[in-house]
Scaffold this motif. Structure first.
Motif, PDB file in Angstrom:
ATOM      1  N   VAL A 151      -7.462   2.242  -1.863  1.00  0.00           N
ATOM      2  CA  VAL A 151      -8.198   2.945  -2.502  1.00  0.00           C
ATOM      3  C   VAL A 151      -9.270   2.034  -2.404  1.00  0.00           C
ATOM      4  O   VAL A 151     -10.017   3.409  -2.715  1.00  0.00           O
ATOM      5  N   ASN A 152      -9.290   0.864  -1.255  1.00  0.00           N
ATOM      6  CA  ASN A 152     -10.565   0.087  -0.957  1.00  0.00           C
ATOM      7  C   ASN A 152     -10.368   0.354   0.180  1.00  0.00           C
ATOM      8  O   ASN A 152     -10.268  -0.847   0.983  1.00  0.00           O
ATOM      9  N   PRO A 153     -11.162   1.348   0.719  1.00  0.00           N
ATOM     10  CA  PRO A 153     -11.092   0.955   2.273  1.00  0.00           C
ATOM     11  C   PRO A 153     -12.275   0.535   3.267  1.00  0.00           C
ATOM     12  O   PRO A 153     -12.898   0.701   4.199  1.00  0.00           O
ATOM     13  N   GLU A 154     -13.174  -0.162   2.341  1.00  0.00           N
ATOM     14  CA  GLU A 154     -14.483  -0.715   2.820  1.00  0.00           C
ATOM     15  C   GLU A 154     -14.393  -2.404   3.390  1.00  0.00           C
ATOM     16  O   GLU A 154     -13.443  -3.659   1.922  1.00  0.00           O
ATOM     17  N   VAL A 155     -15.061  -2.748   3.676  1.00  0.00           N
ATOM     18  CA  VAL A 155     -14.945  -4.013   4.292  1.00  0.00           C
ATOM     19  C   VAL A 155     -16.639  -4.428   4.560  1.00  0.00           C
ATOM     20  O   VAL A 155     -17.549  -3.235   4.582  1.00  0.00           O
ATOM     21  N   THR A 156     -16.594  -6.193   5.465  1.00  0.00           N
ATOM     22  CA  THR A 156     -18.100  -6.741   5.010  1.00  0.00           C
ATOM     23  C   THR A 156     -17.770  -6.798   6.114  1.00  0.00           C
ATOM     24  O   THR A 156     -17.253  -7.627   7.067  1.00  0.00           O
ATOM     25  N   PHE A 157     -18.943  -6.683   7.324  1.00  0.00           N
ATOM     26  CA  PHE A 157     -19.566  -7.368   8.306  1.00  0.00           C
ATOM     27  C   PHE A 157     -20.646  -8.583   8.080  1.00  0.00           C
ATOM     28  O   PHE A 157     -21.523  -8.075   7.666  1.00  0.00           O
ATOM     29  N   GLN A 158     -19.927  -9.754   8.750  1.00  0.00           N
ATOM     30  CA  GLN A 158     -20.130 -11.582   8.467  1.00  0.00           C
ATOM     31  C   GLN A 158     -20.301 -11.517   9.838  1.00  0.00           C
ATOM     32  O   GLN A 158     -19.883 -11.324  11.103  1.00  0.00           O
ATOM     33  N   VAL A 159     -20.942 -12.984  10.452  1.00  0.00           N
ATOM     34  CA  VAL A 159     -21.455 -13.542  11.770  1.00  0.00           C
ATOM     35  C   VAL A 159     -21.661 -14.964  11.032  1.00  0.00           C
ATOM     36  O   VAL A 159     -22.096 -15.698   9.849  1.00  0.00           O
TER      37      VAL A 159
ATOM     38  N   PHE B 262       0.720  -1.300  -0.060  1.00  0.00           N
ATOM     39  CA  PHE B 262       0.064   0.179   0.022  1.00  0.00           C
ATOM     40  C   PHE B 262       0.897   1.703  -0.304  1.00  0.00           C
ATOM     41  O   PHE B 262       0.197   2.354   0.633  1.00  0.00           O
ATOM     42  N   SER B 263       1.725   0.910  -0.502  1.00  0.00           N
ATOM     43  CA  SER B 263       3.217   2.546  -0.337  1.00  0.00           C
ATOM     44  C   SER B 263       3.948   2.489  -1.782  1.00  0.00           C
ATOM     45  O   SER B 263       4.552   3.449  -2.271  1.00  0.00           O
ATOM     46  N   SER B 264       4.361   1.515  -2.161  1.00  0.00           N
ATOM     47  CA  SER B 264       4.945   1.435  -3.674  1.00  0.00           C
ATOM     48  C   SER B 264       3.683   1.176  -4.896  1.00  0.00           C
ATOM     49  O   SER B 264       2.750   1.127  -4.977  1.00  0.00           O
ATOM     50  N   ALA B 265       3.910   2.095  -6.196  1.00  0.00           N
ATOM     51  CA  ALA B 265       3.673   2.966  -6.860  1.00  0.00           C
ATOM     52  C   ALA B 265       3.688   2.107  -8.365  1.00  0.00           C
ATOM     53  O   ALA B 265       2.866   2.115  -8.960  1.00  0.00           O
ATOM     54  N   ALA B 266       4.776   0.337  -7.605  1.00  0.00           N
ATOM     55  CA  ALA B 266       3.801  -0.613  -9.162  1.00  0.00           C
ATOM     56  C   ALA B 266       2.448  -1.119  -8.401  1.00  0.00           C
ATOM     57  O   ALA B 266       2.334  -2.033  -8.584  1.00  0.00           O
ATOM     58  N   SER B 267       1.885  -1.280  -6.786  1.00  0.00           N
ATOM     59  CA  SER B 267       1.218  -1.771  -6.409  1.00  0.00           C
ATOM     60  C   SER B 267      -0.801  -0.883  -6.804  1.00  0.00           C
ATOM     61  O   SER B 267      -0.456   0.175  -6.453  1.00  0.00           O
ATOM     62  N   TYR B 268      -1.443  -1.885  -7.619  1.00  0.00           N
ATOM     63  CA  TYR B 268      -2.773  -1.266  -7.374  1.00  0.00           C
ATOM     64  C   TYR B 268      -3.454  -2.350  -6.875  1.00  0.00           C
ATOM     65  O   TYR B 268      -3.797  -3.169  -7.290  1.00  0.00           O
ATOM     66  N   PRO B 269      -3.803  -2.337  -5.277  1.00  0.00           N
ATOM     67  CA  PRO B 269      -4.210  -3.235  -4.906  1.00  0.00           C
ATOM     68  C   PRO B 269      -6.107  -3.139  -4.430  1.00  0.00           C
ATOM     69  O   PRO B 269      -6.692  -1.816  -5.424  1.00  0.00           O
ATOM     70  N   VAL B 270      -6.878  -3.557  -4.323  1.00  0.00           N
ATOM     71  CA  VAL B 270      -8.271  -4.045  -4.807  1.00  0.00           C
ATOM     72  C   VAL B 270      -9.052  -4.353  -4.118  1.00  0.00           C
ATOM     73  O   VAL B 270     -10.045  -3.621  -3.481  1.00  0.00           O
ATOM     74  N   ASN B 271      -8.126  -4.637  -2.700  1.00  0.00           N
ATOM     75  CA  ASN B 271      -9.114  -4.335  -1.406  1.00  0.00           C
ATOM     76  C   ASN B 271      -7.913  -3.765  -0.689  1.00  0.00           C
ATOM     77  O   ASN B 271      -6.933  -2.924  -0.449  1.00  0.00           O
ATOM     78  N   GLY B 272      -8.373  -3.967   1.033  1.00  0.00           N
ATOM     79  CA  GLY B 272      -7.683  -2.567   2.146  1.00  0.00           C
ATOM     80  C   GLY B 272      -6.491  -3.993   2.950  1.00  0.00           C
ATOM     81  O   GLY B 272      -6.325  -3.144   4.130  1.00  0.00           O
ATOM     82  N   GLY B 273      -6.416  -4.580   2.176  1.00  0.00           N
ATOM     83  CA  GLY B 273      -5.251  -5.449   3.118  1.00  0.00           C
ATOM     84  C   GLY B 273      -5.860  -6.460   4.252  1.00  0.00           C
ATOM     85  O   GLY B 273      -7.016  -5.805   4.799  1.00  0.00           O
TER      86      GLY B 273
END
Length: 429
Positions: free
Chosen positions: A397-405, A152-163
């Motif tokens: 770029v995607n700081p969203e998560v889902t809550f599950q149980v 989440f800091s490298s210019a080469a990286s394009y993450p699709v989730n918030g890790g």
């Protein structure tokens, strides 16, 4: 929390440095003299196949993600059966990083040697070993699993989730309203060292006290000592239901074997974890409704597996995986690979008749091209204005998560839609 937008004002020093490096690479690629040829910039023209790589650890004593390269191969078979992408066939090279720094470096160098235009949908804990070779070769890293902060800091990286950062921060938010005392059991590793910081940030956002931090070996064969210690801690308050949080990746199931044996001597507690440590297939394997995960709170990146937005992926697995049992549609690694290849396909379609190169792919991604993933994530875009406010995670770029149980043996949504944890992450860092 939903809909929160933190101010995006100044770039961190690390992002500025990374952006300058990416800009220099792009400029170098455009010059005829003085720079040489950047690997990967000459392929993908005309009817040439588009060559990419996917890597992950396999057959190791710790974390294994064989479903990710297997999903990449199935995706290529499917897209090629449809005529390819803009008439170009997709060629996927896979690599086993063996959960080892040397092997991870070799995978990255092999990507450069084979002139791949991107590394897509991959997993490795050794980002410091592979990102350098990718950056120097100008190869974009699309949709890594997000297991390390370097992604989440490298210019080469394009993450699709918030890790892992978003998962643990989100889990803290989820548990803050549900649990009394909390004990986190996590790997004694570099990646594991970030987990208490993130979980506690989420807990504090809900007014909860911090969790006890218990270290455990990443490749242990039993966790009896850790389970008894955790159970003792979380049952210390007779007026509250405590929660044990195992975040041990593939070894979470081993921990839960010990937990199932030891919990009989203690009053009732609940568990919480994140996808990657717990998924539907693991719940099924451990007893479904009678599983030790029954009632567990789980935080994920994506919708639950029975959501209709996964139907296209499931059809591809059914028709083109040929019964490959490494590919589990409930595995977040498989899901991440599917999303990452969907991003790649959208980018190549955007390029159209132009050359598909490392430079052209990065240009589309960096210019703010918006990618709809069919409801599996929010719309994705990696332009500077879409990136994260926290200095340590500028490429997020995607700081969203889902809550599950887990209810009646099934992972179900505990809350409708996505939960934005950006504010919690900014406060954590």
């Amino acid at each position: 929390m939903t809909g929160f937008q933190a101010p995006r004002t100044a770039l961190s020093h690390g992002l500025a440095r990374g952006f300058a490096r990416a800009t220099a690479l792009a400029a170098c690629a455009s010059l005829a003299a003085g720079c040489g040829v950047i690997p990967g910039t000459t392929g993908g023209s005309g009817d040439d196949p588009v060559t990419v790589m996917t890597w992950a650890p396999e057959k190791t004593a710790a974390t294994n993600k064989p479903g990710m390269p297997a999903m990449a191969k199935a995706y290529a078979r499917w897209i090629n059966s449809q005529g390819g992408i803009n008439g170009r066939k997709l060629k996927v090279i896979t690599c086993n990083d063996h959960n080892d720094t040397v092997a991870a470096t070799k995978c990255a160098r092999r990507a450069a040697e084979n002139d791949v235009v991107a590394v897509v949908g991959s997993y490795s804990q050794h980002s410091r070993s592979f990102l350098g070779p990718l950056e120097s070769s100008g190869i974009p890293y699309i949709g890594g699993y997000g297991v390390t902060s370097d992604e989440f800091s490298s210019a080469a990286s394009y993450p699709v989730n918030g890790g892992q950062a978003a998962l643990m921060a989100g889990l803290g938010e989820q548990l803050s309203k549900q649990c009394g005392p909390i004990s986190l059991v996590r790997p004694d590793s570099i990646a594991g060292d970030q987990l208490p910081l993130l979980l506690n940030s989420g807990l504090r956002s809900g007014g909860h006290a911090t969790a006890a931090d218990q270290l455990a070996a990443e490749d242990a064969t039993e966790y009896g000592g850790q389970t008894r210690q955790a159970l003792t801690r979380v049952t210390s308050d007779p007026a509250a239901t405590g929660c044990v949080v195992p975040a041990l990746g593939d070894r979470t199931s081993t921990f839960m074997d010990s937990f199932r044996r030891d919990r009989a001597g203690y009053r009732a507690v609940r568990t919480g974890s994140v996808l990657g440590s717990v998924d539907q297939s693991l719940i099924d394997e451990t007893g479904g409704r009678s599983s030790p995960y029954e009632g567990a709170y789980v935080t994920g990146w994506y919708p639950v597996t029975n959501d209709k937005s996964w139907d296209p992926m499931k059809k591809v697995i059914k028709d083109h995986a040929f019964g490959d049992n490494r590919i589990d549609p409930a595995d977040p690694g498989v899901q991440t690979t599917w999303i990452a290849y969907s991003v790649l396909t959208a980018v190549i379609e955007k390029i159209g008749d132009g050359e598909v190169t490392t430079t052209s792919i990065r240009r589309v991604l960096d210019d703010g091209f918006k990618i709809d993933t069919g409801g599996l994530t929010p719309t994705l875009s990696w332009r500077l204005d879409d990136q994260f406010a926290a200095a340590d995670l500028p490429r997020l770029v995607n700081p969203e998560v889902t809550f599950q149980v887990v209810r009646k043996g099934r992972l179900v949504a505990a809350r409708k839609g996505f939960v934005n944890v950006e504010k919690t992450l900014v406060e954590a860092y």
